[in-house]
Every structure is written in structure tokens, then in C-alpha cells.
Design a protein around this motif. Structure first.
Motif, PDB file in Angstrom:
ATOM      1  N   GLU A 179       0.816  -1.220   0.000  1.00  0.00           N
ATOM      2  CA  GLU A 179       0.000   0.000   0.000  1.00  0.00           C
ATOM      3  C   GLU A 179       0.849   1.269   0.000  1.00  0.00           C
ATOM      4  OE1 GLU A 179      -2.647  -0.278   3.349  1.00  0.00           O
ATOM      5  OE2 GLU A 179      -3.644  -2.047   2.518  1.00  0.00           O
ATOM      6  N   ARG A 180       2.008   1.200   0.617  1.00  0.00           N
ATOM      7  CA  ARG A 180       2.870   2.386   0.720  1.00  0.00           C
ATOM      8  C   ARG A 180       4.003   2.367  -0.310  1.00  0.00           C
ATOM      9  NH1 ARG A 180       0.669   0.710   5.203  1.00  0.00           N
ATOM     10  NH2 ARG A 180      -0.194   2.172   6.704  1.00  0.00           N
ATOM     11  N   ASP A 181       4.036   1.318  -1.108  1.00  0.00           N
ATOM     12  CA  ASP A 181       5.068   1.150  -2.134  1.00  0.00           C
ATOM     13  C   ASP A 181       6.464   1.108  -1.523  1.00  0.00           C
ATOM     14  OD1 ASP A 181       5.709   0.628  -4.790  1.00  0.00           O
ATOM     15  OD2 ASP A 181       6.130   2.739  -5.212  1.00  0.00           O
ATOM     16  N   TRP A 182       6.592   0.429  -0.359  1.00  0.00           N
ATOM     17  CA  TRP A 182       7.890   0.266   0.283  1.00  0.00           C
ATOM     18  C   TRP A 182       8.580  -0.971  -0.276  1.00  0.00           C
ATOM     19  CZ3 TRP A 182       5.530   0.686   5.816  1.00  0.00           C
ATOM     20  CH2 TRP A 182       5.336   2.037   6.154  1.00  0.00           C
ATOM     21  N   LYS A 183       9.895  -0.915  -0.369  1.00  0.00           N
ATOM     22  CA  LYS A 183      10.721  -2.057  -0.742  1.00  0.00           C
ATOM     23  C   LYS A 183      11.504  -2.462   0.497  1.00  0.00           C
ATOM     24  CE  LYS A 183      13.390  -4.839  -3.207  1.00  0.00           C
ATOM     25  NZ  LYS A 183      13.525  -6.070  -2.500  1.00  0.00           N
ATOM     26  N   ILE A 184      11.306  -3.695   0.948  1.00  0.00           N
ATOM     27  CA  ILE A 184      11.965  -4.182   2.158  1.00  0.00           C
ATOM     28  C   ILE A 184      13.228  -4.943   1.765  1.00  0.00           C
ATOM     29  CG2 ILE A 184      11.714  -5.566   4.267  1.00  0.00           C
ATOM     30  CD1 ILE A 184       9.975  -2.930   4.021  1.00  0.00           C
ATOM     31  N   ASP A 185      14.367  -4.436   2.227  1.00  0.00           N
ATOM     32  CA  ASP A 185      15.664  -5.000   1.872  1.00  0.00           C
ATOM     33  C   ASP A 185      16.145  -6.079   2.827  1.00  0.00           C
ATOM     34  OD1 ASP A 185      16.003  -3.245  -0.374  1.00  0.00           O
ATOM     35  OD2 ASP A 185      16.549  -1.646   1.024  1.00  0.00           O
ATOM     36  N   ALA A 186      15.623  -6.103   4.059  1.00  0.00           N
ATOM     37  CA  ALA A 186      16.038  -7.107   5.038  1.00  0.00           C
ATOM     38  C   ALA A 186      14.980  -7.198   6.137  1.00  0.00           C
ATOM     39  CB  ALA A 186      17.395  -6.762   5.646  1.00  0.00           C
ATOM     40  N   ILE A 187      14.952  -8.348   6.774  1.00  0.00           N
ATOM     41  CA  ILE A 187      14.095  -8.592   7.934  1.00  0.00           C
ATOM     42  C   ILE A 187      15.032  -8.812   9.112  1.00  0.00           C
ATOM     43  CG2 ILE A 187      12.400 -10.151   8.955  1.00  0.00           C
ATOM     44  CD1 ILE A 187      11.701 -10.839   5.904  1.00  0.00           C
ATOM     45  N   LEU A 188      14.890  -7.992  10.147  1.00  0.00           N
ATOM     46  CA  LEU A 188      15.758  -8.057  11.321  1.00  0.00           C
ATOM     47  C   LEU A 188      14.993  -8.629  12.498  1.00  0.00           C
ATOM     48  CD1 LEU A 188      17.321  -4.460  11.117  1.00  0.00           C
ATOM     49  CD2 LEU A 188      18.071  -6.554   9.951  1.00  0.00           C
ATOM     50  N   LEU A 189      15.676  -9.449  13.292  1.00  0.00           N
ATOM     51  CA  LEU A 189      15.048 -10.038  14.480  1.00  0.00           C
ATOM     52  C   LEU A 189      15.775  -9.584  15.732  1.00  0.00           C
ATOM     53  CD1 LEU A 189      14.614 -13.715  13.191  1.00  0.00           C
ATOM     54  CD2 LEU A 189      12.996 -11.806  13.017  1.00  0.00           C
ATOM     55  N   THR A 190      14.996  -9.145  16.736  1.00  0.00           N
ATOM     56  CA  THR A 190      15.602  -8.752  18.011  1.00  0.00           C
ATOM     57  C   THR A 190      15.994  -9.967  18.837  1.00  0.00           C
ATOM     58  OG1 THR A 190      13.451  -8.562  19.095  1.00  0.00           O
ATOM     59  CG2 THR A 190      14.409  -6.532  18.158  1.00  0.00           C
ATOM     60  N   HIS A 191      15.334 -11.100  18.619  1.00  0.00           N
ATOM     61  CA  HIS A 191      15.702 -12.363  19.259  1.00  0.00           C
ATOM     62  C   HIS A 191      14.897 -13.479  18.597  1.00  0.00           C
ATOM     63  CE1 HIS A 191      12.120 -11.194  21.541  1.00  0.00           C
ATOM     64  NE2 HIS A 191      12.027 -12.433  21.985  1.00  0.00           N
ATOM     65  N   GLY A 192      15.183 -14.718  18.979  1.00  0.00           N
ATOM     66  CA  GLY A 192      14.637 -15.861  18.270  1.00  0.00           C
ATOM     67  C   GLY A 192      13.362 -16.465  18.781  1.00  0.00           C
ATOM     68  N   HIS A 193      12.611 -15.806  19.630  1.00  0.00           N
ATOM     69  CA  HIS A 193      11.321 -16.353  20.049  1.00  0.00           C
ATOM     70  C   HIS A 193      10.307 -16.257  18.916  1.00  0.00           C
ATOM     71  CE1 HIS A 193      12.080 -15.956  24.667  1.00  0.00           C
ATOM     72  NE2 HIS A 193      12.513 -17.103  24.190  1.00  0.00           N
ATOM     73  N   PHE A 194       9.397 -17.228  18.873  1.00  0.00           N
ATOM     74  CA  PHE A 194       8.460 -17.350  17.752  1.00  0.00           C
ATOM     75  C   PHE A 194       7.586 -16.124  17.557  1.00  0.00           C
ATOM     76  CE2 PHE A 194       5.559 -18.368  21.102  1.00  0.00           C
ATOM     77  CZ  PHE A 194       4.275 -18.159  20.605  1.00  0.00           C
ATOM     78  N   ASP A 195       7.250 -15.413  18.619  1.00  0.00           N
ATOM     79  CA  ASP A 195       6.364 -14.261  18.479  1.00  0.00           C
ATOM     80  C   ASP A 195       7.079 -13.042  17.892  1.00  0.00           C
ATOM     81  OD1 ASP A 195       7.733 -14.219  21.001  1.00  0.00           O
ATOM     82  OD2 ASP A 195       6.338 -12.733  21.766  1.00  0.00           O
ATOM     83  N   HIS A 196       8.357 -13.194  17.584  1.00  0.00           N
ATOM     84  CA  HIS A 196       9.119 -12.129  16.920  1.00  0.00           C
ATOM     85  C   HIS A 196       9.611 -12.557  15.546  1.00  0.00           C
ATOM     86  CE1 HIS A 196       9.390  -9.221  20.290  1.00  0.00           C
ATOM     87  NE2 HIS A 196       9.010 -10.299  20.941  1.00  0.00           N
ATOM     88  N   MET A 197       9.494 -13.850  15.222  1.00  0.00           N
ATOM     89  CA  MET A 197       9.996 -14.328  13.932  1.00  0.00           C
ATOM     90  C   MET A 197       9.006 -15.188  13.174  1.00  0.00           C
ATOM     91  SD  MET A 197      10.622 -17.780  14.136  1.00  0.00           S
ATOM     92  CE  MET A 197      11.319 -19.087  15.089  1.00  0.00           C
ATOM     93  N   GLY A 198       7.805 -15.362  13.683  1.00  0.00           N
ATOM     94  CA  GLY A 198       6.850 -16.299  13.094  1.00  0.00           C
ATOM     95  C   GLY A 198       6.481 -16.042  11.652  1.00  0.00           C
ATOM     96  N   ALA A 199       6.502 -14.801  11.201  1.00  0.00           N
ATOM     97  CA  ALA A 199       6.151 -14.479   9.809  1.00  0.00           C
ATOM     98  C   ALA A 199       7.386 -14.248   8.936  1.00  0.00           C
ATOM     99  CB  ALA A 199       5.256 -13.234   9.773  1.00  0.00           C
ATOM    100  N   ALA A 200       8.570 -14.331   9.515  1.00  0.00           N
ATOM    101  CA  ALA A 200       9.791 -13.965   8.790  1.00  0.00           C
ATOM    102  C   ALA A 200      10.057 -14.856   7.576  1.00  0.00           C
ATOM    103  CB  ALA A 200      10.996 -13.975   9.732  1.00  0.00           C
ATOM    104  N   GLY A 201       9.835 -16.143   7.694  1.00  0.00           N
ATOM    105  CA  GLY A 201      10.113 -17.036   6.574  1.00  0.00           C
ATOM    106  C   GLY A 201       9.254 -16.740   5.357  1.00  0.00           C
ATOM    107  N   GLU A 202       7.968 -16.567   5.572  1.00  0.00           N
ATOM    108  CA  GLU A 202       7.068 -16.266   4.452  1.00  0.00           C
ATOM    109  C   GLU A 202       7.385 -14.899   3.838  1.00  0.00           C
ATOM    110  OE1 GLU A 202       2.280 -15.946   3.614  1.00  0.00           O
ATOM    111  OE2 GLU A 202       2.976 -17.315   5.182  1.00  0.00           O
ATOM    112  N   LEU A 203       7.712 -13.927   4.674  1.00  0.00           N
ATOM    113  CA  LEU A 203       8.063 -12.599   4.161  1.00  0.00           C
ATOM    114  C   LEU A 203       9.395 -12.629   3.416  1.00  0.00           C
ATOM    115  CD1 LEU A 203       6.907 -10.495   7.228  1.00  0.00           C
ATOM    116  CD2 LEU A 203       5.787 -10.652   4.984  1.00  0.00           C
ATOM    117  N   ARG A 204      10.346 -13.397   3.916  1.00  0.00           N
ATOM    118  CA  ARG A 204      11.630 -13.550   3.222  1.00  0.00           C
ATOM    119  C   ARG A 204      11.394 -14.067   1.799  1.00  0.00           C
ATOM    120  NH1 ARG A 204      15.325 -17.800   5.932  1.00  0.00           N
ATOM    121  NH2 ARG A 204      13.508 -19.049   5.401  1.00  0.00           N
ATOM    122  N   ASP A 205      10.544 -15.065   1.691  1.00  0.00           N
ATOM    123  CA  ASP A 205      10.252 -15.646   0.380  1.00  0.00           C
ATOM    124  C   ASP A 205       9.526 -14.654  -0.529  1.00  0.00           C
ATOM    125  OD1 ASP A 205      11.431 -17.930   1.396  1.00  0.00           O
ATOM    126  OD2 ASP A 205       9.534 -18.985   1.710  1.00  0.00           O
TER     127      ASP A 205
END
Length: 186
Positions: free
Chosen positions: A47-73
Motif C-alpha cells: 500500500e505504501r510502495d515500500w521495498k523491504i531490503d532485510a528482515i531483522l530479528l531482536t531475538h529468536g522467540h516465535f512471536d518475533h519471527m513467526g512471519a519472517a520465513g514467508e516474508l523472506r520468500d
């Protein structure tokens, strides 16, 4: 050039914020901690026409990385996490997803170390990685001097790494995470 921070609340097992950190001139940036609802983040960026160059995680708990794999793809954007994060990202018991219904793992994260600098769009080195173990041993924060100069807030967790935490403030991602998960006596 200005760094702009946009929080977005994602609701999974828990409601947690993900943060778009965007170069206001180019519309390019990073996403921090997408815990759930990948479609929500995809829609917001589209909607905002943003291009995401990287996904950063503050730590490895699932509630902070649960969508990262699908977004990476979807974005062909690397996931980046602290060098100690793999033990959490690859183990559903340690990342706590096994206790909440659906075991989640995330392989292939690029390693970040304390002091690394991450570009945001056209702003070289806009974010500095601060290793702030406590909540987990892989916890890190992303400090942005440009964002801090616009903030009058002081981090509530200075005691965690007094040698590394600048007095000027934190990015929204670090502020939200550390205030939620840390209790420091005044």
C-alpha cells in the motif's frame, strides 16, 4: 534523508509489534520482528510502495519471527539475527512455539554481531546492532542516531549495557521490546 519508523501490531498467539524502518526519501528499508500475520506486513508495504531490503530479528522467540520465513520468500529479503540466534530459530522448544500449538523453525538467517551497522534504504549504517542479552542470550536492539535525535525519551534499560547504550534514545523497535521485557530498578 530521514529514517521513519512505522509500528504494526500483528496478532498471533500473542499480539506483538513489528516495525518498518524506512528511508523516507527512497521508500526502502527493513522490517523488524514480524511475529505473525505475514499478509498484514505484505499489504502494508504494498500500500505504501515500500521495498523491504532485510528482515531483522531482536531475538529468536516465535512471536518475533513467526512471519519472517514467508516474508523472506515474498520479498527475497534476507533474515538477519544475532549470531547466537540459531539455537532458538531452529528449535521449537527454545523459541517457545512448541508450547503454543504450531512448532516453528526458521533456517538460513544471516548473522549479526554487536557493533554491526545496517543500511536503511540509501542511508548507510543507519542502524547499529547492540547485543543486549537478558530476555534471551541472543537479544539485540537496533539503535538509530537519527531517530534518537528526534526523541526525548531515555531508555529504561540502560543498566543492561551501560557501556553501549547511547543517552540519546533508541529506535522504536528496541524501545518497545526492552520496555516490555525488562524491569530495571530505578
Amino acid at each position: 534523508m530521514a529514517v521513519e519508523v512505522y509500528p504494526l501490531l500483528a496478532r498471533g498467539v500473542f499480539a506483538t509489534f513489528g516495525y518498518f524502518v524506512i528511508d523516507g526519501e527512497t521508500g526502502r528499508g527493513v522490517l523488524v520482528d514480524p511475529g505473525a500475520q505475514p499478509g498484514l506486513f505484505l499489504s502494508a508495504a504494498r500500500e505504501r510502495d515500500w521495498k523491504i531490503d532485510a528482515i531483522l530479528l531482536t531475538h529468536g522467540h516465535f512471536d518475533h519471527m513467526g512471519a519472517a520465513g514467508e516474508l523472506r520468500d515474498a520479498w527475497s529479503a534476507p533474515v538477519r539475527a544475532h549470531e547466537l540466534a540459531d539455537r532458538y530459530l531452529l528449535d521449537p522448544r527454545l523459541n517457545l512455539s512448541a508450547d503454543h500449538g504450531t512448532p516453528i523453525t526458521l533456517a538460513g538467517a544471516s548473522k549479526l554481531s554487536d557493533g554491526d551497522r545496517i543500511p536503511v534504504g540509501g542511508i548507510a549504517g543507519a542502524l547499529e546492532v547492540l547485543h543486549v542479552p537478558g530476555h534471551t542470550d541472543d537479544s539485540c536492539a537496533f539503535w538509530c542516531e537519527q531517530e534518537a535525535s528526534r526523541s526525548s525519551e531515555t531508555p529504561s534499560t540502560r543498566a543492561a549495557r551501560p557501556d553501549r547504550v547511547p543517552d540519546r534514545g533508541w529506535t522504536q523497535a528496541a524501545r518497545e521490546h526492552t520496555q516490555k521485557h525488562s524491569r530495571v530498578a530505578s
